[in-house]
Scaffold this active site. Structure first.
Site, PDB file in Angstrom:
ATOM      1  N   ASP A 215      -0.372   5.020   0.853  1.00  0.00           N
ATOM      2  CA  ASP A 215      -0.710   6.006   1.892  1.00  0.00           C
ATOM      3  C   ASP A 215      -0.686   5.380   3.279  1.00  0.00           C
ATOM      4  O   ASP A 215      -1.429   4.433   3.555  1.00  0.00           O
ATOM      5  CB  ASP A 215      -2.091   6.617   1.620  1.00  0.00           C
ATOM      6  CG  ASP A 215      -2.079   7.495   0.392  1.00  0.00           C
ATOM      7  OD1 ASP A 215      -1.228   8.400   0.341  1.00  0.00           O
ATOM      8  OD2 ASP A 215      -2.887   7.261  -0.523  1.00  0.00           O
TER       9      ASP A 215
ATOM     10  N   THR B 139      -2.865   0.486  -4.311  1.00  0.00           N
ATOM     11  CA  THR B 139      -3.259   1.670  -3.546  1.00  0.00           C
ATOM     12  C   THR B 139      -4.553   2.276  -4.060  1.00  0.00           C
ATOM     13  O   THR B 139      -4.914   2.105  -5.227  1.00  0.00           O
ATOM     14  CB  THR B 139      -2.146   2.742  -3.607  1.00  0.00           C
ATOM     15  OG1 THR B 139      -2.564   3.902  -2.892  1.00  0.00           O
ATOM     16  CG2 THR B 139      -1.817   3.145  -5.030  1.00  0.00           C
ATOM     17  N   THR B 140      -5.198   3.006  -3.187  1.00  0.00           N
ATOM     18  CA  THR B 140      -6.422   3.713  -3.550  1.00  0.00           C
ATOM     19  C   THR B 140      -6.108   5.066  -4.170  1.00  0.00           C
ATOM     20  O   THR B 140      -6.904   5.614  -4.920  1.00  0.00           O
ATOM     21  CB  THR B 140      -7.261   3.916  -2.272  1.00  0.00           C
ATOM     22  OG1 THR B 140      -7.606   2.638  -1.781  1.00  0.00           O
ATOM     23  CG2 THR B 140      -8.500   4.711  -2.520  1.00  0.00           C
TER      24      THR B 140
ATOM     25  N   LYS C 286      -6.954  19.144  -6.191  1.00  0.00           N
ATOM     26  CA  LYS C 286      -6.317  18.618  -4.970  1.00  0.00           C
ATOM     27  C   LYS C 286      -5.129  17.727  -5.330  1.00  0.00           C
ATOM     28  O   LYS C 286      -4.076  17.770  -4.682  1.00  0.00           O
ATOM     29  CB  LYS C 286      -7.357  17.865  -4.126  1.00  0.00           C
ATOM     30  CG  LYS C 286      -6.804  17.197  -2.882  1.00  0.00           C
ATOM     31  CD  LYS C 286      -6.553  15.720  -3.121  1.00  0.00           C
ATOM     32  CE  LYS C 286      -5.734  15.065  -2.058  1.00  0.00           C
ATOM     33  NZ  LYS C 286      -5.462  13.656  -2.338  1.00  0.00           N
TER      34      LYS C 286
ATOM     35  N   SER D 259      -4.446   8.152  -6.389  1.00  0.00           N
ATOM     36  CA  SER D 259      -4.305   8.306  -7.841  1.00  0.00           C
ATOM     37  C   SER D 259      -2.865   8.034  -8.288  1.00  0.00           C
ATOM     38  O   SER D 259      -1.919   8.327  -7.553  1.00  0.00           O
ATOM     39  CB  SER D 259      -4.687   9.727  -8.235  1.00  0.00           C
ATOM     40  OG  SER D 259      -5.746  10.187  -7.428  1.00  0.00           O
ATOM     41  N   LEU D 260      -2.710   7.530  -9.510  1.00  0.00           N
ATOM     42  CA  LEU D 260      -1.391   7.161 -10.030  1.00  0.00           C
ATOM     43  C   LEU D 260      -0.374   8.312  -9.995  1.00  0.00           C
ATOM     44  O   LEU D 260       0.771   8.092  -9.584  1.00  0.00           O
ATOM     45  CB  LEU D 260      -1.529   6.590 -11.449  1.00  0.00           C
ATOM     46  CG  LEU D 260      -0.252   6.029 -12.069  1.00  0.00           C
ATOM     47  CD1 LEU D 260       0.335   4.895 -11.246  1.00  0.00           C
ATOM     48  CD2 LEU D 260      -0.521   5.547 -13.499  1.00  0.00           C
TER      49      LEU D 260
ATOM     50  N   ASP E 263       0.868  -1.172   0.000  1.00  0.00           N
ATOM     51  CA  ASP E 263       0.000   0.000   0.000  1.00  0.00           C
ATOM     52  C   ASP E 263       0.916   1.237   0.000  1.00  0.00           C
ATOM     53  O   ASP E 263       2.094   1.139   0.358  1.00  0.00           O
ATOM     54  CB  ASP E 263      -0.862  -0.045   1.264  1.00  0.00           C
ATOM     55  CG  ASP E 263      -1.600   1.249   1.511  1.00  0.00           C
ATOM     56  OD1 ASP E 263      -2.219   1.765   0.556  1.00  0.00           O
ATOM     57  OD2 ASP E 263      -1.568   1.750   2.663  1.00  0.00           O
TER      58      ASP E 263
END
Ligand code: XBP
Ligand code: MG
Length: 248
Positions: A10, A116-117, A79, A119-120, A8
């Site tokens: 984050d 991961t959730t 963001k 963004s790339l 993961d």
């Protein structure tokens, strides 16, 4: 040996969520929105994985009066840019043991991947800022953001990565920091080492292979919280091979 290590980003690779929170708040101001996500609120909002999904959840449940005047996709794109700028400025460092374990996997030719959730672009910027150079090439597969429709705690991002690695979940090891991440990895049948992070330290990690303060470094051992643990207090490929066998 594990067939692959799947990380993961984050909270696991680095303590990123304070920077995400800052980027959200700065974007709200830039868009003239009087929203502010303080730490207690952000802790609650993190139950919803994915920035776009978190924004939509916030609008529906906290500021429904603003629903008509916000474009979630535009807000999230801004963001993402703001976050990437801050990461590129060098605001983050990797958590203990991450770079060491990646190096060891590379030497032993064990594939490493990301699930991961986020963004790339955020993943690429973080890897560039912390590991530098052509490091993105080190990863056999990167599963990120909207590559799957159901985000964690759904297992989809892990299934996506396993498919492309050509591995069975039970032969790999996942590294996570959150309940949502652990649920996703376990849902894909992957034994999972959890290193809780700032925002997840009170979550439930039942079913983890091990729960540790971090992966440990020579002279800076991890603290063992639950599950399997070792006297050497540093997670190496050899440790993981032993733990996986014990788990099987
Ligand atoms: C991370 C997330 C992400 C970040 C923000 O969860 O849920 O949404 O908070 O990133 P995990 P984006 O560590 O379990 O993958 O705004 O790019 O979604
Ligand atoms: Mg995480």
């Amino acid at each position: 040996m594990p067939a692959a290590l799947i990380f993961d980003i984050d909270g696991t690779f680095a303590e990123t969520e304070e920077l995400h929170r800052l980027a959200f708040n700065q974007t709200f101001s830039a868009f003239g929105l009087h929203w502010h996500w303080d730490r207690p609120l952000y802790r609650k909002l993190l139950a919803v994985a994915g920035g776009k999904e978190r924004l939509a959840h916030y609008v529906t449940n906290y500021v429904p009066q603003d629903a008509g005047r916000v474009d979630i996709a535009a807000l999230h794109a801004a963001k993402t840019s703001r976050y990437a700028e801050m990461v590129a400025e060098g605001s983050l460092c990797l958590r203990p043991g991450i770079a060491r374990l990646l190096g060891e996997a590379e030497r032993l030719k064990i594939p490493v991947a990301i699930a991961t959730t986020t963004s790339l672009p955020n993943v690429e910027t973080l890897l560039q800022a912390t590991l530098g150079g052509e490091v993105i090439e080190v990863f056999a597969v990167i599963g990120a953001g909207d590559m799957v429709s159901a985000k964690k705690p759904a297992p989809d991002v892990y299934s996506y990565v396993l498919d492309r690695l050509g591995c069975e979940g039970r032969d790999c090891i996942a590294f996570e920091d959150s309940y949502n991440g652990l649920s996703a990895a376990r849902g894909a049948g992957i034994p999972t080492v959890v290193t809780p992070s700032y925002y997840t330290d009170t979550e439930d990690f039942d079913g983890a292979l091990a729960v540790l303060s971090d992966l440990g470094e020579p002279g800076a051992p991890y603290r063992h919280f639950a599950g399997i643990g070792d006297d050497d207090r540093m997670v190496t490929i050899e440790t993981l091979a032993r733990w996986r066998e014990h788990h099987a």
